[in-house]
Design a protein around this motif. Structure first.
Motif, PDB file in Angstrom:
ATOM      1  N   LYS A  23      24.844  20.721 142.788  1.00 33.16           N
ATOM      2  CA  LYS A  23      24.431  20.465 144.164  1.00 33.16           C
ATOM      3  C   LYS A  23      23.894  21.732 144.818  1.00 33.16           C
ATOM      4  CE  LYS A  23      27.132  16.381 145.342  1.00 33.16           C
ATOM      5  NZ  LYS A  23      28.034  15.758 146.352  1.00 33.16           N
ATOM      6  N   THR A  24      24.511  22.879 144.485  1.00 36.93           N
ATOM      7  CA  THR A  24      24.051  24.138 145.066  1.00 36.93           C
ATOM      8  C   THR A  24      22.639  24.464 144.595  1.00 36.93           C
ATOM      9  OG1 THR A  24      26.324  24.969 145.143  1.00 36.93           O
ATOM     10  CG2 THR A  24      24.541  26.594 145.289  1.00 36.93           C
ATOM     11  N   VAL A  25      22.393  24.254 143.314  1.00 33.14           N
ATOM     12  CA  VAL A  25      21.054  24.502 142.766  1.00 33.14           C
ATOM     13  C   VAL A  25      20.036  23.560 143.419  1.00 33.14           C
ATOM     14  CG1 VAL A  25      19.623  24.427 140.694  1.00 33.14           C
ATOM     15  CG2 VAL A  25      21.948  25.365 140.581  1.00 33.14           C
ATOM     16  N   ARG A  26      20.411  22.277 143.527  1.00 33.46           N
ATOM     17  CA  ARG A  26      19.515  21.292 144.137  1.00 33.46           C
ATOM     18  C   ARG A  26      19.193  21.668 145.582  1.00 33.46           C
ATOM     19  NH1 ARG A  26      22.608  16.747 144.066  1.00 33.46           N
ATOM     20  NH2 ARG A  26      21.969  16.230 141.953  1.00 33.46           N
ATOM     21  N   SER A  27      20.224  22.065 146.334  1.00 31.80           N
ATOM     22  CA  SER A  27      20.028  22.443 147.728  1.00 31.80           C
ATOM     23  C   SER A  27      19.096  23.638 147.855  1.00 31.80           C
ATOM     24  CB  SER A  27      21.375  22.775 148.384  1.00 31.80           C
ATOM     25  OG  SER A  27      22.218  21.654 148.426  1.00 31.80           O
ATOM     26  N   THR A  28      19.310  24.638 147.003  1.00 27.97           N
ATOM     27  CA  THR A  28      18.502  25.855 147.070  1.00 27.97           C
ATOM     28  C   THR A  28      17.043  25.569 146.745  1.00 27.97           C
ATOM     29  OG1 THR A  28      20.424  27.181 146.420  1.00 27.97           O
ATOM     30  CG2 THR A  28      18.249  28.201 146.187  1.00 27.97           C
ATOM     31  N   VAL A  29      16.812  24.778 145.705  1.00 22.90           N
ATOM     32  CA  VAL A  29      15.446  24.448 145.310  1.00 22.90           C
ATOM     33  C   VAL A  29      14.750  23.655 146.414  1.00 22.90           C
ATOM     34  CG1 VAL A  29      14.046  23.097 143.694  1.00 22.90           C
ATOM     35  CG2 VAL A  29      15.905  24.526 142.827  1.00 22.90           C
ATOM     36  N   ARG A  30      15.441  22.674 146.960  1.00 20.22           N
ATOM     37  CA  ARG A  30      14.837  21.850 147.997  1.00 20.22           C
ATOM     38  C   ARG A  30      14.569  22.658 149.265  1.00 20.22           C
ATOM     39  NH1 ARG A  30      18.278  16.135 147.440  1.00 20.22           N
ATOM     40  NH2 ARG A  30      16.937  15.233 145.811  1.00 20.22           N
ATOM     41  N   PHE A  31      15.486  23.527 149.620  1.00 22.34           N
ATOM     42  CA  PHE A  31      15.284  24.354 150.809  1.00 22.34           C
ATOM     43  C   PHE A  31      14.068  25.269 150.632  1.00 22.34           C
ATOM     44  CE2 PHE A  31      15.937  28.153 153.374  1.00 22.34           C
ATOM     45  CZ  PHE A  31      16.196  27.601 154.626  1.00 22.34           C
TER      46      PHE A  31
ATOM     47  N   ASP B 124      27.859  16.737 164.877  1.00 28.80           N
ATOM     48  CA  ASP B 124      28.922  17.648 165.287  1.00 28.80           C
ATOM     49  C   ASP B 124      28.368  19.060 165.487  1.00 28.80           C
ATOM     50  OD1 ASP B 124      28.464  18.491 162.715  1.00 28.80           O
ATOM     51  OD2 ASP B 124      30.395  17.836 161.913  1.00 28.80           O
ATOM     52  N   ASP B 125      29.236  20.050 165.434  1.00 22.04           N
ATOM     53  CA  ASP B 125      28.826  21.431 165.700  1.00 22.04           C
ATOM     54  C   ASP B 125      28.433  22.206 164.454  1.00 22.04           C
ATOM     55  OD1 ASP B 125      29.294  21.121 168.443  1.00 22.04           O
ATOM     56  OD2 ASP B 125      31.419  21.636 168.227  1.00 22.04           O
ATOM     57  N   THR B 126      28.236  21.529 163.334  1.00 18.53           N
ATOM     58  CA  THR B 126      27.808  22.202 162.117  1.00 18.53           C
ATOM     59  C   THR B 126      26.464  22.883 162.342  1.00 18.53           C
ATOM     60  OG1 THR B 126      28.904  20.515 160.761  1.00 18.53           O
ATOM     61  CG2 THR B 126      27.281  21.912 159.664  1.00 18.53           C
ATOM     62  N   PRO B 127      26.329  24.173 162.005  1.00 18.28           N
ATOM     63  CA  PRO B 127      25.029  24.844 162.162  1.00 18.28           C
ATOM     64  C   PRO B 127      23.924  24.118 161.404  1.00 18.28           C
ATOM     65  CG  PRO B 127      26.761  26.446 161.729  1.00 18.28           C
ATOM     66  CD  PRO B 127      27.374  25.092 161.521  1.00 18.28           C
ATOM     67  N   PHE B 128      22.713  24.181 161.961  1.00 21.08           N
ATOM     68  CA  PHE B 128      21.593  23.425 161.400  1.00 21.08           C
ATOM     69  C   PHE B 128      21.347  23.738 159.926  1.00 21.08           C
ATOM     70  CE2 PHE B 128      16.975  23.550 160.451  1.00 21.08           C
ATOM     71  CZ  PHE B 128      16.749  22.181 160.404  1.00 21.08           C
ATOM     72  N   ILE B 129      21.254  25.019 159.568  1.00 22.96           N
ATOM     73  CA  ILE B 129      20.946  25.392 158.189  1.00 22.96           C
ATOM     74  C   ILE B 129      22.051  24.919 157.241  1.00 22.96           C
ATOM     75  CG2 ILE B 129      20.572  27.301 156.589  1.00 22.96           C
ATOM     76  CD1 ILE B 129      18.210  26.737 158.385  1.00 22.96           C
ATOM     77  N   LYS B 130      23.299  25.068 157.659  1.00 27.43           N
ATOM     78  CA  LYS B 130      24.417  24.621 156.822  1.00 27.43           C
ATOM     79  C   LYS B 130      24.346  23.115 156.584  1.00 27.43           C
ATOM     80  CE  LYS B 130      29.471  24.629 156.497  1.00 27.43           C
ATOM     81  NZ  LYS B 130      30.747  25.053 157.161  1.00 27.43           N
ATOM     82  N   HIS B 131      24.037  22.359 157.644  1.00 26.48           N
ATOM     83  CA  HIS B 131      23.938  20.905 157.483  1.00 26.48           C
ATOM     84  C   HIS B 131      22.757  20.527 156.600  1.00 26.48           C
ATOM     85  CE1 HIS B 131      22.970  16.715 158.475  1.00 26.48           C
ATOM     86  NE2 HIS B 131      24.265  16.588 158.697  1.00 26.48           N
ATOM     87  N   LEU B 132      21.624  21.206 156.803  1.00 30.02           N
ATOM     88  CA  LEU B 132      20.432  20.921 156.006  1.00 30.02           C
ATOM     89  C   LEU B 132      20.701  21.154 154.522  1.00 30.02           C
ATOM     90  CD1 LEU B 132      17.379  20.215 155.939  1.00 30.02           C
ATOM     91  CD2 LEU B 132      16.927  22.662 156.208  1.00 30.02           C
ATOM     92  N   LEU B 133      21.351  22.250 154.196  1.00 30.50           N
ATOM     93  CA  LEU B 133      21.674  22.542 152.794  1.00 30.50           C
ATOM     94  C   LEU B 133      22.637  21.500 152.233  1.00 30.50           C
ATOM     95  CD1 LEU B 133      22.060  26.422 152.974  1.00 30.50           C
ATOM     96  CD2 LEU B 133      20.252  25.150 151.790  1.00 30.50           C
ATOM     97  N   GLY B 134      23.584  21.071 153.054  1.00 27.46           N
ATOM     98  CA  GLY B 134      24.505  20.032 152.605  1.00 27.46           C
ATOM     99  C   GLY B 134      23.798  18.715 152.338  1.00 27.46           C
ATOM    100  N   MET B 135      22.875  18.349 153.225  1.00 26.55           N
ATOM    101  CA  MET B 135      22.112  17.115 153.034  1.00 26.55           C
ATOM    102  C   MET B 135      21.244  17.204 151.790  1.00 26.55           C
ATOM    103  SD  MET B 135      19.253  15.345 155.449  1.00 26.55           S
ATOM    104  CE  MET B 135      18.055  16.528 154.842  1.00 26.55           C
ATOM    105  N   PHE B 136      20.655  18.383 151.556  1.00 25.33           N
ATOM    106  CA  PHE B 136      19.827  18.571 150.367  1.00 25.33           C
ATOM    107  C   PHE B 136      20.646  18.487 149.081  1.00 25.33           C
ATOM    108  CE2 PHE B 136      16.079  21.094 152.386  1.00 25.33           C
ATOM    109  CZ  PHE B 136      15.495  19.889 152.741  1.00 25.33           C
ATOM    110  N   GLY B 137      21.962  18.610 149.191  1.00 25.36           N
ATOM    111  CA  GLY B 137      22.806  18.473 148.008  1.00 25.36           C
ATOM    112  C   GLY B 137      22.988  17.034 147.556  1.00 25.36           C
TER     113      GLY B 137
END
Length: 248
Positions: A2-10, A196-209
């Motif tokens: 998931k981390t690799v997928r998130s990084t590539v997509r971002f 919620d109060d999750t920072p935008f970049i953190k949420h975006l990376l999570g969604m990309f996972g």
């Protein structure tokens, strides 16, 4: 994985966004029809975002053709490229988004209409801008809940967003938007909705996972008109709530 997928997509989204924005800046000086060029760039970016994020869009009903005024429930920033991939238009957004570094400038150039809900004078000014966009043949999309939710239900609609439509007898189209994630992935209320109060970049990376997910757009059959803004808001809310699929 998931981390690799998130990084590539971002990384791909970063390249897509600034590549397309650079193209917009370069050619906007020579292309005479700025509205057409802006809408084309916005659509290319939206469709690219969906491909990068692995989002499939399921459309129920018939999307309106511009010019139109369209309302929808709101679940997060992902609503914007999802809706924009189906209907050509500009969005009404909170004024503070326009102050975001770099991104705010890009959003502004895509024709976004900003409104400050804490200043009453801001809403009629935004209404005038909506009328201007409609007169240019564009569609305008607004989220009258005024905030995003986790998808349990549709919050009451703020009638102030609809005052100009009621006064001007503008037909208001509507849709409900929901998301569905595949088995084995977190529910959309946790992974897709940004409430919620999750920072935008953190949420975006999570969604990309998330490997992939589906957006469901359910368009109403007929637009609604009503000279009373509160009744208009209530009727639109009833219709959107009636077709909304809760994400528990």
């Amino acid at each position: 994985m998931k981390t690799v997928r998130s990084t590539v997509r971002f990384t791909l989204l970063f390249l897509l966004s600034f590549g397309i924005y650079g193209l917009w800046l370069l050619l906007s000086f020579v292309i005479p029809n700025k509205v057409y060029w802006r809408q084309l760039i916005f659509e290319l970016w939206s469709r690219g975002f969906l491909r990068i994020a692995g989002i499939e869009v399921e459309v129920i009903g018939s999307p309106p053709q511009p010019p139109f005024f369209l309302v929808s429930n709101h679940l997060g920033y992902i609503d914007i490229p999802v809706i924009r991939s189906v209907v050509p238009g500009v969005f009404v957004a909170k004024h503070d988004i326009g102050d975001w570094p770099l991104v705010g400038r890009m959003i502004t150039n895509m024709g976004t209409i900003f409104v400050n809900r804490d200043r009453r004078k801001s809403i009629p000014i935004a209404g005038e801008k909506v009328i201007d966009r409609l007169s240019q043949g564009e569609g305008v999309i607004v989220f009258p809940e005024g905030t995003s939710t986790k998808g349990e239900s549709v919050l009451p609609f703020n009638s102030s967003f609809l005052e100009f439509a009621a006064r001007s007898d503008v037909p208001v189209s509507f849709l409900s938007i929901s998301y569905r994630t595949p088995p084995g992935e977190p529910p959309p209320s946790e992974s897709v909705c940004w409430w919620d109060d999750t920072p935008f970049i953190k949420h975006l990376l999570g969604m990309f996972g998330v490997s992939r997910f589906t957006a469901i757009l359910n368009f109403g059959d007929q637009p609604i008109t009503d000279p009373d803004r509160k009744q208009l808001a209530a009727r639109l809310h009833s219709n959107v709530s009636g077709s909304f699929i809760p994400m528990l």
